[in-house]
Scaffold this motif. Structure first.
Motif, PDB file in Angstrom:
ATOM      1  N   LEU A 142      58.922  55.627 -36.382  1.00  0.00           N
ATOM      2  CA  LEU A 142      58.586  54.944 -38.027  1.00  0.00           C
ATOM      3  C   LEU A 142      59.686  53.487 -38.231  1.00  0.00           C
ATOM      4  CD1 LEU A 142      60.091  57.724 -40.032  1.00  0.00           C
ATOM      5  CD2 LEU A 142      57.983  57.240 -40.187  1.00  0.00           C
ATOM      6  N   LEU A 143      59.891  52.807 -37.435  1.00  0.00           N
ATOM      7  CA  LEU A 143      60.353  51.941 -37.605  1.00  0.00           C
ATOM      8  C   LEU A 143      58.984  50.777 -36.267  1.00  0.00           C
ATOM      9  CD1 LEU A 143      64.537  52.648 -36.614  1.00  0.00           C
ATOM     10  CD2 LEU A 143      63.555  51.470 -38.058  1.00  0.00           C
ATOM     11  N   ARG A 144      58.719  51.448 -35.867  1.00  0.00           N
ATOM     12  CA  ARG A 144      57.633  50.349 -34.307  1.00  0.00           C
ATOM     13  C   ARG A 144      56.580  51.075 -35.812  1.00  0.00           C
ATOM     14  NH1 ARG A 144      55.673  54.204 -30.846  1.00  0.00           N
ATOM     15  NH2 ARG A 144      53.129  53.977 -31.909  1.00  0.00           N
ATOM     16  N   MET A 145      56.179  51.821 -36.921  1.00  0.00           N
ATOM     17  CA  MET A 145      55.023  51.821 -37.817  1.00  0.00           C
ATOM     18  C   MET A 145      55.387  50.650 -38.672  1.00  0.00           C
ATOM     19  SD  MET A 145      53.897  54.918 -39.959  1.00  0.00           S
ATOM     20  CE  MET A 145      53.154  54.544 -41.846  1.00  0.00           C
ATOM     21  N   ARG A 146      56.596  50.181 -39.024  1.00  0.00           N
ATOM     22  CA  ARG A 146      57.228  49.341 -39.385  1.00  0.00           C
ATOM     23  C   ARG A 146      56.850  47.672 -39.039  1.00  0.00           C
ATOM     24  NH1 ARG A 146      63.468  49.114 -42.976  1.00  0.00           N
ATOM     25  NH2 ARG A 146      62.117  46.965 -43.577  1.00  0.00           N
ATOM     26  N   ALA A 147      56.691  47.591 -38.406  1.00  0.00           N
ATOM     27  CA  ALA A 147      56.933  45.926 -37.557  1.00  0.00           C
ATOM     28  C   ALA A 147      55.534  45.717 -36.476  1.00  0.00           C
ATOM     29  CB  ALA A 147      57.816  45.986 -35.895  1.00  0.00           C
ATOM     30  N   CYS A 148      54.432  46.746 -36.912  1.00  0.00           N
ATOM     31  CA  CYS A 148      53.279  46.424 -36.173  1.00  0.00           C
ATOM     32  C   CYS A 148      52.273  46.587 -37.215  1.00  0.00           C
ATOM     33  CB  CYS A 148      52.850  47.466 -35.232  1.00  0.00           C
ATOM     34  SG  CYS A 148      53.801  48.036 -33.990  1.00  0.00           S
TER      35      CYS A 148
ATOM     36  N   TRP B 141      62.324  43.818 -30.777  1.00  0.00           N
ATOM     37  CA  TRP B 141      62.729  45.868 -29.876  1.00  0.00           C
ATOM     38  C   TRP B 141      61.720  46.734 -29.866  1.00  0.00           C
ATOM     39  CZ3 TRP B 141      64.378  50.014 -32.197  1.00  0.00           C
ATOM     40  CH2 TRP B 141      65.538  49.892 -33.740  1.00  0.00           C
ATOM     41  N   ALA B 142      61.646  46.644 -31.993  1.00  0.00           N
ATOM     42  CA  ALA B 142      60.772  47.381 -32.960  1.00  0.00           C
ATOM     43  C   ALA B 142      59.147  47.813 -31.509  1.00  0.00           C
ATOM     44  CB  ALA B 142      60.414  47.930 -34.074  1.00  0.00           C
ATOM     45  N   THR B 143      58.891  47.031 -31.649  1.00  0.00           N
ATOM     46  CA  THR B 143      57.356  46.395 -31.047  1.00  0.00           C
ATOM     47  C   THR B 143      57.552  46.165 -29.070  1.00  0.00           C
ATOM     48  OG1 THR B 143      57.374  44.027 -31.483  1.00  0.00           O
ATOM     49  CG2 THR B 143      56.749  45.678 -33.078  1.00  0.00           C
ATOM     50  N   ARG B 144      58.854  46.667 -28.467  1.00  0.00           N
ATOM     51  CA  ARG B 144      58.515  46.136 -27.125  1.00  0.00           C
ATOM     52  C   ARG B 144      57.977  47.340 -25.927  1.00  0.00           C
ATOM     53  NH1 ARG B 144      63.573  42.717 -25.117  1.00  0.00           N
ATOM     54  NH2 ARG B 144      62.205  43.837 -22.938  1.00  0.00           N
ATOM     55  N   PRO B 145      57.241  47.190 -26.140  1.00  0.00           N
ATOM     56  CA  PRO B 145      56.041  47.925 -25.005  1.00  0.00           C
ATOM     57  C   PRO B 145      56.801  49.092 -24.304  1.00  0.00           C
ATOM     58  CG  PRO B 145      55.980  46.175 -24.212  1.00  0.00           C
ATOM     59  CD  PRO B 145      57.245  45.489 -25.797  1.00  0.00           C
ATOM     60  N   GLU B 146      58.256  48.652 -23.456  1.00  0.00           N
ATOM     61  CA  GLU B 146      58.521  49.649 -23.271  1.00  0.00           C
ATOM     62  C   GLU B 146      59.153  50.511 -23.636  1.00  0.00           C
ATOM     63  OE1 GLU B 146      62.090  46.680 -23.246  1.00  0.00           O
ATOM     64  OE2 GLU B 146      59.781  46.670 -22.342  1.00  0.00           O
ATOM     65  N   LEU B 147      59.525  50.160 -24.926  1.00  0.00           N
ATOM     66  CA  LEU B 147      60.377  51.574 -25.822  1.00  0.00           C
ATOM     67  C   LEU B 147      59.417  52.442 -26.286  1.00  0.00           C
ATOM     68  CD1 LEU B 147      62.950  49.490 -28.243  1.00  0.00           C
ATOM     69  CD2 LEU B 147      63.375  51.317 -26.075  1.00  0.00           C
ATOM     70  N   THR B 148      58.055  51.797 -26.836  1.00  0.00           N
ATOM     71  CA  THR B 148      57.431  52.084 -26.658  1.00  0.00           C
ATOM     72  C   THR B 148      56.105  53.390 -25.840  1.00  0.00           C
ATOM     73  OG1 THR B 148      55.923  50.673 -28.333  1.00  0.00           O
ATOM     74  CG2 THR B 148      54.623  52.176 -28.010  1.00  0.00           C
ATOM     75  N   LEU B 149      56.269  52.949 -24.825  1.00  0.00           N
ATOM     76  CA  LEU B 149      56.008  54.044 -23.470  1.00  0.00           C
ATOM     77  C   LEU B 149      57.126  54.940 -23.502  1.00  0.00           C
ATOM     78  CD1 LEU B 149      53.879  54.770 -21.584  1.00  0.00           C
ATOM     79  CD2 LEU B 149      55.594  52.976 -19.763  1.00  0.00           C
ATOM     80  N   ALA B 150      58.606  54.606 -24.058  1.00  0.00           N
ATOM     81  CA  ALA B 150      59.610  55.428 -23.635  1.00  0.00           C
ATOM     82  C   ALA B 150      59.529  56.610 -24.819  1.00  0.00           C
ATOM     83  CB  ALA B 150      60.661  55.327 -23.599  1.00  0.00           C
ATOM     84  N   CYS B 151      59.247  56.390 -25.844  1.00  0.00           N
ATOM     85  CA  CYS B 151      59.042  57.206 -27.186  1.00  0.00           C
ATOM     86  C   CYS B 151      57.774  57.973 -26.422  1.00  0.00           C
ATOM     87  CB  CYS B 151      58.109  56.013 -28.594  1.00  0.00           C
ATOM     88  SG  CYS B 151      57.581  56.992 -29.605  1.00  0.00           S
ATOM     89  N   ARG B 152      56.576  57.415 -25.891  1.00  0.00           N
ATOM     90  CA  ARG B 152      55.307  58.605 -25.901  1.00  0.00           C
ATOM     91  C   ARG B 152      55.987  59.231 -24.464  1.00  0.00           C
ATOM     92  NH1 ARG B 152      51.550  53.542 -25.923  1.00  0.00           N
ATOM     93  NH2 ARG B 152      51.257  54.061 -28.701  1.00  0.00           N
ATOM     94  N   LEU B 153      56.384  59.426 -23.817  1.00  0.00           N
ATOM     95  CA  LEU B 153      57.322  59.742 -22.625  1.00  0.00           C
ATOM     96  C   LEU B 153      58.410  60.987 -22.720  1.00  0.00           C
ATOM     97  CD1 LEU B 153      57.603  60.181 -19.342  1.00  0.00           C
ATOM     98  CD2 LEU B 153      59.603  59.150 -19.176  1.00  0.00           C
ATOM     99  N   SER B 154      58.939  60.355 -23.846  1.00  0.00           N
ATOM    100  CA  SER B 154      59.919  60.909 -23.907  1.00  0.00           C
ATOM    101  C   SER B 154      59.161  62.740 -25.657  1.00  0.00           C
ATOM    102  CB  SER B 154      60.465  60.738 -25.249  1.00  0.00           C
ATOM    103  OG  SER B 154      61.614  59.706 -24.976  1.00  0.00           O
ATOM    104  N   MET B 155      57.641  62.004 -25.754  1.00  0.00           N
ATOM    105  CA  MET B 155      57.658  63.500 -26.758  1.00  0.00           C
ATOM    106  C   MET B 155      56.744  64.491 -25.730  1.00  0.00           C
ATOM    107  SD  MET B 155      56.374  61.934 -30.267  1.00  0.00           S
ATOM    108  CE  MET B 155      55.067  60.523 -30.277  1.00  0.00           C
ATOM    109  N   ALA B 156      55.769  63.472 -24.527  1.00  0.00           N
ATOM    110  CA  ALA B 156      55.408  64.330 -23.559  1.00  0.00           C
ATOM    111  C   ALA B 156      56.155  65.485 -23.036  1.00  0.00           C
ATOM    112  CB  ALA B 156      54.182  63.240 -22.202  1.00  0.00           C
TER     113      ALA B 156
END
Length: 188
Positions: free
Chosen positions: A23-29, A163-178
């Motif tokens: 949600l935070l990433r959604m606000r920043a993108c 920080w909300a749009t950092r690519p490694e955090l986005t990838l970590a988010c997707r990894l966590s959900m997987a």
């Protein structure tokens, strides 16, 4: 039983934290990335609700039909996006279909009894389909983890994007959900 409840709550926290980050990433993108973040937030919060430990929170029987309707709708949207753009939208489609599959599997009376602890050894899904989804998500986790390690090292040197749009955090988010999806499929 205590371990299962604890691991269930840890899964809920992981999925809810991931949904909040999305949600935070959604606000920043903007644009396509914003839509992807919104879909991932819905997936994260949906997984958090579905992972609530049955020993602590008993969900009504109709809730699984609601989950099936929500994730069936997101699967249709994911199918349209995958047909138009492909790429990561195909992963969103697989995720929505996996959530739909788990929700439908949990609507069966045998699965509901197993989920609440009244029946032992009752499978809620089709073993071949569950195995295929487990294989998909295991490969996804391994590939995302392999991509995450170099990304974290490369960005450690200096300031990067917000920080909300950092690519490694986005990838970590997707990894966590997987990883959460693997855990949910294993317990199906």
């Amino acid at each position: 039983m205590h371990g299962a409840t604890l691991s269930g709550w840890l899964l809920v926290v992981l999925c809810a934290a991931t949904g909040t980050y999305c949600l935070l990433r959604m606000r920043a993108c903007e644009g396509e990335e914003r839509r992807a973040a919104g879909g991932e937030a819905l997936m994260g919060f949906g997984m958090a609700v579905m992972a609530l430990p049955a020993a602590v929170v008993t969900q009504p029987g109709w809730s699984w039909a609601v989950y099936a309707a929500v994730f069936g709708g997101t699967a249709l949207l994911g199918l349209a996006e995958a047909a138009r753009r492909g790429g990561h939208h195909l992963h969103h489609l697989v995720g929505s279909l996996a959530m739909l599959y788990m929700a439908v599997a949990m609507t069966s009376p045998a699965a509901q009894g197993a989920h609440t602890g009244h029946a032992v050894g009752t499978a809620g899904g089709i073993p071949v389909l569950t195995g295929g989804l487990l294989l998909y998500y295991t490969v996804y986790v391994l590939r995302a983890g392999a991509r995450l390690a170099p990304a974290a090292v490369a960005t450690a040197g200096g300031p990067g994007p917000a920080w909300a749009t950092r690519p490694e955090l986005t990838l970590a988010c997707r990894l966590s959900m997987a990883l959460a999806m693997v855990a949910m499929l294993v317990t199906l």
